[in-house]
Design a protein around this motif. Sequence first.
Motif, PDB file in Angstrom:
ATOM      1  N   SER A   1       8.925  85.280  43.449  1.00  0.00           N
ATOM      2  CA  SER A   1      10.180  85.495  42.825  1.00  0.00           C
ATOM      3  C   SER A   1      10.382  87.162  43.100  1.00  0.00           C
ATOM      4  N   LYS A   2       9.496  87.603  42.930  1.00  0.00           N
ATOM      5  CA  LYS A   2       9.529  89.363  42.935  1.00  0.00           C
ATOM      6  C   LYS A   2      10.017  89.728  44.422  1.00  0.00           C
ATOM      7  N   SER A   3       9.214  89.104  45.336  1.00  0.00           N
ATOM      8  CA  SER A   3       9.403  89.140  46.730  1.00  0.00           C
ATOM      9  C   SER A   3      10.768  88.939  47.180  1.00  0.00           C
ATOM     10  N   LYS A   4      11.218  87.871  46.753  1.00  0.00           N
ATOM     11  CA  LYS A   4      12.568  87.225  47.261  1.00  0.00           C
ATOM     12  C   LYS A   4      13.540  88.411  46.842  1.00  0.00           C
ATOM     13  N   GLU A   5      13.397  89.002  45.537  1.00  0.00           N
ATOM     14  CA  GLU A   5      14.359  89.748  44.905  1.00  0.00           C
ATOM     15  C   GLU A   5      14.273  91.200  45.499  1.00  0.00           C
ATOM     16  N   SER A   6      13.231  91.441  46.318  1.00  0.00           N
ATOM     17  CA  SER A   6      13.091  93.004  46.839  1.00  0.00           C
ATOM     18  C   SER A   6      13.495  92.786  48.145  1.00  0.00           C
ATOM     19  N   LEU A   7      13.297  91.530  48.842  1.00  0.00           N
ATOM     20  CA  LEU A   7      13.699  91.542  50.090  1.00  0.00           C
ATOM     21  C   LEU A   7      15.258  91.377  50.191  1.00  0.00           C
ATOM     22  N   LEU A   8      15.843  90.622  49.111  1.00  0.00           N
ATOM     23  CA  LEU A   8      17.324  90.675  49.239  1.00  0.00           C
ATOM     24  C   LEU A   8      17.940  92.155  48.884  1.00  0.00           C
TER      25      LEU A   8
END
Length: 140
Positions: free
Chosen positions: A109-116
Amino acid sequence: LCGYLPFDSDSQMQELQNILSATFKFEPDEYWFDISDEAKDFISKLLILDPKKRMTAKEALSHPWLEKLPHVSGGVDLMRGSKEHFNPRRTFKKAVDAIRLINRVSNLSKSKESLLAEYAPAAEDSTGEDGGLLVFPRAE
């Protein structure tokens, strides 16, 4: 009553789904065979999802199964038969696996937010010269 949940399943995820949907069976028989029908009825009436249909605390206290129980002050082994099947190593491993899963999901979830957050400005800067497709810069 016998040391095992009536939400028997092959995986923790399926067991959780069974608990949340109140899907239960008093199986396997080797654990539940000596549990009375009145006791099973008591448990079944407590596991009804709809609170309006579920037994109230007052009704539960006056259930025939509870009425018949002797009032003893200790000395009763409530875990009869389940101690020999308990495997602390397996239980600990399940707990560790569950924590790992929770951490993985959290990290994803954190990775997705940082990628976005990283690629969203690049997507907004896209002029659409490539036929309307969003082009993300390559990570190096």
